[in-house]
Design a protein around this motif. Sequence first.
Motif, mmCIF file in Angstrom:
data_model
loop_
_atom_site.group_PDB
_atom_site.id
_atom_site.type_symbol
_atom_site.label_atom_id
_atom_site.label_comp_id
_atom_site.label_asym_id
_atom_site.label_seq_id
_atom_site.Cartn_x
_atom_site.Cartn_y
_atom_site.Cartn_z
ATOM 1 N N PRO A 1 0.804 -1.230 0.000
ATOM 2 C CA PRO A 1 0.000 0.000 0.000
ATOM 3 C C PRO A 1 0.834 1.275 0.000
ATOM 4 N N ARG A 2 2.096 1.191 0.431
ATOM 5 C CA ARG A 2 2.954 2.376 0.435
ATOM 6 C C ARG A 2 3.442 2.721 -0.965
ATOM 7 N N ALA A 3 3.368 1.755 -1.900
ATOM 8 C CA ALA A 3 3.842 1.993 -3.266
ATOM 9 C C ALA A 3 2.732 2.488 -4.198
ATOM 10 N N ALA A 4 1.509 2.496 -3.736
ATOM 11 C CA ALA A 4 0.363 2.884 -4.580
ATOM 12 C C ALA A 4 0.202 4.400 -4.635
ATOM 13 N N VAL B 1 -6.481 1.853 4.460
ATOM 14 C CA VAL B 1 -7.136 3.053 4.991
ATOM 15 C C VAL B 1 -6.066 4.133 4.951
ATOM 16 N N VAL B 2 -6.336 5.201 4.220
ATOM 17 C CA VAL B 2 -5.352 6.270 4.070
ATOM 18 C C VAL B 2 -5.970 7.617 4.425
ATOM 19 N N ARG B 3 -5.101 8.564 4.725
ATOM 20 C CA ARG B 3 -5.529 9.951 4.942
ATOM 21 C C ARG B 3 -4.323 10.843 4.719
ATOM 22 N N TYR C 1 -9.357 2.133 0.215
ATOM 23 C CA TYR C 1 -9.082 1.755 -1.166
ATOM 24 C C TYR C 1 -8.684 0.286 -1.238
ATOM 25 N N VAL C 2 -9.129 -0.388 -2.302
ATOM 26 C CA VAL C 2 -8.731 -1.763 -2.569
ATOM 27 C C VAL C 2 -7.688 -1.712 -3.684
ATOM 28 N N VAL D 1 -5.318 1.187 -7.810
ATOM 29 C CA VAL D 1 -6.557 1.238 -7.043
ATOM 30 C C VAL D 1 -7.646 0.618 -7.913
ATOM 31 N N MET D 2 -8.206 -0.501 -7.458
ATOM 32 C CA MET D 2 -9.269 -1.162 -8.209
ATOM 33 C C MET D 2 -10.662 -0.772 -7.710
ATOM 34 N N ALA D 3 -10.737 -0.234 -6.481
ATOM 35 C CA ALA D 3 -12.029 0.199 -5.942
ATOM 36 C C ALA D 3 -11.803 1.226 -4.840
#
Length: 183
Positions: free
Chosen positions: A53-56, A88-90, A103-104, A116-118
């Motif tokens: 998730p840190r690379a997205a 879960v990001v902010r 985000y998925v 991000v697919m969803a």
Amino acid sequence: MATAAALAAVLLGAALAGPDDATATTTVTASAPGSAPGSVPDAGTPPAAAPDPRAARYPVDCGGTSVDVVRRAAADLDGDGRPETVAVVRCHSETGTRPSGIYVLAPPAQGAAPRVMATLVDPGQKMSVTGFAVSGSGTVSATLLGYSDKKVPRCCPDLRRAVEWRWKGGKFALTALPVAGSV
């Protein structure tokens, strides 16, 4: 009224000070592509790694600040044999709690960043996320905290709703769980 506001602030603080990663019932069960979730993969095929998730790159405008991944969990949510990551990001903040997004992330193509697919919760909805969990059966659950009015202090959300998303028909379907005390 002051007691209720103080109690809400304490509950929110306790929820937000929880662990960095979700304590999810994450059961990553590898399946062969096109097979049913939970089926046994070919022997000798190593399970795919979940997207980092840190690379997205998230569709979030933080106005020059960084995006923080505050919780994450991985499981094969769509039954394709490869794990997805739910994040879960902010936007980063030294004080206060900015709205969250959920985000998925799909596994990336070779050499690319996860995509991000969803989008399950957009930060533009101005909600905070607590009670986050992901299960290997394709369910993402969370408790969303929000505000009924612009006059409600940003420290003390007055709306709370437990929700679940399940993978159905090629997309995530939202289910709002019953509100406590409702008939």
